[in-house]
Design an enzyme around this catalytic site. Structure first.
Site, PDB file in Angstrom:
ATOM      1  N   CYS A  22     -80.638 -20.178  97.190  1.00  0.00           N
ATOM      2  CA  CYS A  22     -79.523 -19.608  97.773  1.00  0.00           C
ATOM      3  C   CYS A  22     -80.133 -18.574  99.027  1.00  0.00           C
ATOM      4  O   CYS A  22     -79.525 -18.550 100.222  1.00  0.00           O
ATOM      5  CB  CYS A  22     -78.601 -18.993  96.803  1.00  0.00           C
ATOM      6  SG  CYS A  22     -77.704 -19.853  95.634  1.00  0.00           S
TER       7      CYS A  22
ATOM      8  N   GLU B 273     -73.288 -19.209  96.261  1.00  0.00           N
ATOM      9  CA  GLU B 273     -73.533 -18.733  97.633  1.00  0.00           C
ATOM     10  C   GLU B 273     -73.628 -19.889  98.509  1.00  0.00           C
ATOM     11  O   GLU B 273     -73.336 -19.962  99.723  1.00  0.00           O
ATOM     12  CB  GLU B 273     -75.037 -17.888  97.738  1.00  0.00           C
ATOM     13  CG  GLU B 273     -74.998 -16.700  96.734  1.00  0.00           C
ATOM     14  CD  GLU B 273     -75.356 -16.973  95.251  1.00  0.00           C
ATOM     15  OE1 GLU B 273     -75.716 -15.968  94.612  1.00  0.00           O
ATOM     16  OE2 GLU B 273     -75.147 -18.095  94.898  1.00  0.00           O
TER      17      GLU B 273
END
Length: 155
Positions: free
Chosen positions: A86, A55
């Site tokens: 993330c 991510e």
């Protein structure tokens, strides 16, 4: 197949290919206005960089591509439940829609869960597994760091 299914299938395919190359089973697809803006796969094993999560890499690539740290309106499709790092990066970028295919519970038997980290971060700072202290050093004869920043922004 819905767009959400298509993008999630793509994230899982990226994760599968990453496993085949010796990496961890995480892939991410970042979408804006129905179009894929960026991809990412977990590169922790390959790079020895603990921040090289799928991510994060997708957010970085999209921000560079769009020449902006703000990705408001984007949707993240991740193969696994995003970790706190993330999640924080996505929040800082303005991403509010996040889909994931495998939960922390799905990953726990394989050691692929961030649930323990989430639990620790819920505690007050003084009770977490790290030391965190305010240490306000202001070098004498130097402009205050934040005043300098404001002056540079205005000037």
């Amino acid at each position: 197949m819905s767009d959400a299914d298509r993008f999630m299938t793509e994230a899982i395919a990226l994760a599968r290919e990453n496993v085949r190359r010796g990496g961890r089973p995480f892939g991410a697809v970042l979408v804006m206005d129905g179009e894929v803006v960026a991809h990412g796969v977990n590169g922790v094993v390959e790079t020895h960089d603990p921040t090289s999560h799928a991510e994060i890499l997708a957010v970085r690539a999209a921000a560079i591509k769009r020449h902006s740290p703000i990705l408001k309106g984007a949707t993240m499709y991740a193969s696994g439940h995003p970790c706190p790092m993330c999640l924080a990066a996505m929040r800082l970028a303005g991403i509010t829609d996040i889909f994931y295919a495998y939960s922390n519970e799905d990953g726990a038997p394989y050691g692929l869960t961030s649930a323990v980290l989430y639990d620790d971060l819920r505690k007050p700072l003084a009770k977490q597994q790290m030391s965190f202290a305010y240490h306000p050093v202001r070098p004498q004869g130097e402009a205050d760091l934040y005043d300098l920043w404001r002056e540079m922004q205005e000037g």
